[in-house]
Motif scaffolding. Structure first.
Motif, PDB file in Angstrom:
ATOM      1  N   LEU A   1     -62.638  47.203  28.992  1.00 10.69           N
ATOM      2  CA  LEU A   1     -62.729  45.734  28.618  1.00 10.69           C
ATOM      3  C   LEU A   1     -61.767  45.447  27.340  1.00 10.69           C
ATOM      4  O   LEU A   1     -61.297  43.945  27.437  1.00 10.69           O
ATOM      5  CB  LEU A   1     -64.290  45.541  27.821  1.00 10.69           C
ATOM      6  N   LEU A   2     -61.524  46.344  26.517  1.00 13.09           N
ATOM      7  CA  LEU A   2     -60.346  46.035  25.428  1.00 13.09           C
ATOM      8  C   LEU A   2     -58.883  45.522  26.209  1.00 13.09           C
ATOM      9  O   LEU A   2     -58.239  44.977  25.783  1.00 13.09           O
ATOM     10  CB  LEU A   2     -60.172  47.057  24.515  1.00 13.09           C
TER      11      LEU A   2
ATOM     12  N   PRO B   1     -63.573  60.534  30.450  1.00 13.25           N
ATOM     13  CA  PRO B   1     -64.439  60.628  31.296  1.00 13.25           C
ATOM     14  C   PRO B   1     -65.840  60.330  30.678  1.00 13.25           C
ATOM     15  O   PRO B   1     -66.848  60.419  31.423  1.00 13.25           O
ATOM     16  CB  PRO B   1     -64.336  62.463  31.123  1.00 13.25           C
ATOM     17  N   ARG B   2     -65.983  59.884  29.502  1.00 10.95           N
ATOM     18  CA  ARG B   2     -67.309  59.353  29.006  1.00 10.95           C
ATOM     19  C   ARG B   2     -67.382  57.804  29.261  1.00 10.95           C
ATOM     20  O   ARG B   2     -66.600  57.043  29.073  1.00 10.95           O
ATOM     21  CB  ARG B   2     -67.118  59.489  27.347  1.00 10.95           C
ATOM     22  N   PRO B   3     -68.472  57.606  30.416  1.00 10.75           N
ATOM     23  CA  PRO B   3     -68.778  56.225  31.006  1.00 10.75           C
ATOM     24  C   PRO B   3     -68.424  55.079  29.802  1.00 10.75           C
ATOM     25  O   PRO B   3     -67.776  54.110  30.175  1.00 10.75           O
ATOM     26  CB  PRO B   3     -69.914  56.553  31.610  1.00 10.75           C
ATOM     27  N   TYR B   4     -69.253  55.113  28.766  1.00 11.41           N
ATOM     28  CA  TYR B   4     -69.479  53.862  27.729  1.00 11.41           C
ATOM     29  C   TYR B   4     -68.040  53.770  27.109  1.00 11.41           C
ATOM     30  O   TYR B   4     -67.516  52.637  26.845  1.00 11.41           O
ATOM     31  CB  TYR B   4     -70.480  53.920  26.965  1.00 11.41           C
ATOM     32  N   LEU B   5     -67.376  54.966  27.008  1.00  9.56           N
ATOM     33  CA  LEU B   5     -66.178  54.813  26.189  1.00  9.56           C
ATOM     34  C   LEU B   5     -64.841  54.333  27.264  1.00  9.56           C
ATOM     35  O   LEU B   5     -63.936  53.372  26.868  1.00  9.56           O
ATOM     36  CB  LEU B   5     -65.550  56.366  25.785  1.00  9.56           C
ATOM     37  N   ASP B   6     -65.008  54.782  28.273  1.00 12.51           N
ATOM     38  CA  ASP B   6     -64.312  54.149  29.344  1.00 12.51           C
ATOM     39  C   ASP B   6     -64.103  52.571  29.550  1.00 12.51           C
ATOM     40  O   ASP B   6     -63.504  51.849  29.683  1.00 12.51           O
ATOM     41  CB  ASP B   6     -64.489  55.011  30.845  1.00 12.51           C
ATOM     42  N   LEU B   7     -65.580  52.404  29.555  1.00 12.60           N
ATOM     43  CA  LEU B   7     -65.942  50.856  29.808  1.00 12.60           C
ATOM     44  C   LEU B   7     -65.315  50.052  28.477  1.00 12.60           C
ATOM     45  O   LEU B   7     -64.844  49.133  28.718  1.00 12.60           O
ATOM     46  CB  LEU B   7     -67.617  50.591  29.681  1.00 12.60           C
TER      47      LEU B   7
ATOM     48  N   TRP C   1     -72.255  52.125  36.603  1.00  7.06           N
ATOM     49  CA  TRP C   1     -72.969  50.709  36.960  1.00  7.06           C
ATOM     50  C   TRP C   1     -72.155  49.461  36.728  1.00  7.06           C
ATOM     51  O   TRP C   1     -72.049  48.291  37.386  1.00  7.06           O
ATOM     52  CB  TRP C   1     -74.212  50.476  36.362  1.00  7.06           C
ATOM     53  N   TRP C   2     -70.965  49.867  35.960  1.00  5.95           N
ATOM     54  CA  TRP C   2     -70.152  48.662  35.461  1.00  5.95           C
ATOM     55  C   TRP C   2     -68.745  48.484  36.096  1.00  5.95           C
ATOM     56  O   TRP C   2     -68.019  47.736  36.169  1.00  5.95           O
ATOM     57  CB  TRP C   2     -69.963  48.735  33.929  1.00  5.95           C
TER      58      TRP C   2
END
Length: 278
Positions: free
Chosen positions: A89-90, A79-85, A167-168
């Motif tokens: 990507l990984l 649920p945390r956007p940058y952790l999800d991003l 945004w990503w």
């Protein structure tokens, strides 16, 4: 002083050279290639096919109709956007490792794997045109086949993207589409068909094997997805057999996945309902 390059002496003063190792037999070469294929597939889409079969069995024995069940593509994992991003990507990056392995193995003896399977940009506009044509040829009937499979109850509902809005989101979906295209077309078409040709399989057997593998790792979506992707596999494998170029297939696959991943949400709800897409 004796010449060190001449090799050890045989005791009579005559230098002897060690005999070079004999070349491997054809049987040994075939066995090695067969093991190599199983390893590559076991690390990539062969593994996915096994999981897809298990997932289908689980759905069929779940006590409710297949048509009432769902398969989700591109889910959020945090649920945390940058952790999800970061996770997204990984996942995309590590999914491309089997592609790198397949290309590395095809580049033995200094040969360029990219040129060997036609994964290059020497004909960009021609490849783009063919890719768009293949995407239309496969994608439009594929949508109709999916709707039919949903209507007769042999396919689950596919949720094309469950990523949280950020945004990503769209860039990640584009990367996911390209990753899928590279993985499937390089491994299932370029690598597998080249190796099976080296094993002297007949052309029809090579094409059918590639197509059946493509269909098998989509079985988690139901029998309709297996049939549709197997037909797509026949077309793509036959194109590669004739032209020996993977790039148009990568373009076509990328376009189709982008349309599904990104365009799905843009289809009005009443149309999705009419097509049994939701």
């Amino acid at each position: 002083m004796p010449d060190a390059a001449a090799g050890p002496s045989d005791g009579s003063g005559t230098a002897t050279r060690s005999a070079s190792a004999p070349p491997p037999s054809e049987r040994a070469t075939r066995r090695r290639l067969t093991v190599e294929i199983w390893i590559v597939l076991g690390l990539s889409l062969g593994q996915s096919a096994v999981y897809a079969v298990v997932a289908l069995v689980a759905k069929l024995t779940a006590g409710k109709p297949l048509a009432s069940q769902t398969a989700t593509l591109n889910p959020s994992v945090s649920p945390r956007p940058y952790l999800d991003l970061t996770y997204q990507l990984l996942g995309i990056g590590f999914a491309l490792v089997p592609v790198a392995l397949a290309l590395y193995l095809l580049s033995a003896n200094g040969r360029s794997a990219f040129r060997r399977i036609g994964l290059d940009v020497t004909r960009p506009w021609r490849d783009l045109g063919i890719g768009v044509g293949l995407a239309a040829l496969i994608g439009i009937p594929g949508l109709g086949l999916y709707a039919l499979a949903r209507a007769i109850g042999i396919s689950v509902q596919v949720q094309a993207s469950a990523l949280n809005a950020a945004w990503w989101t769209v860039p990640v979906l584009i990367l996911a589409a390209v990753q899928n295209a590279l993985l499937e077309e390089v491994v299932v078409v370029g690598y597998l068909m080249e190796r099976l040709r080296e094993l002297r399989w007949s052309a029809p057997a090579v094409v059918v094997t590639s197509a059946l593998l493509r269909g098998s790792y989509h079985l988690y979506q139901g029998f309709g997805a297996f049939l549709g992707n197997a037909v797509m596999g026949l077309v793509f494998a036959e194109y590669y057999r004739r032209k020996r170029r993977v790039m148009p297939l990568v373009v076509a696959h990328s376009i189709m996945d982008m349309v599904v991943f990104i365009g799905y949400a843009l289809i009005p709800a009443h149309i999705r309902e009419a097509l049994h897409l939701s």
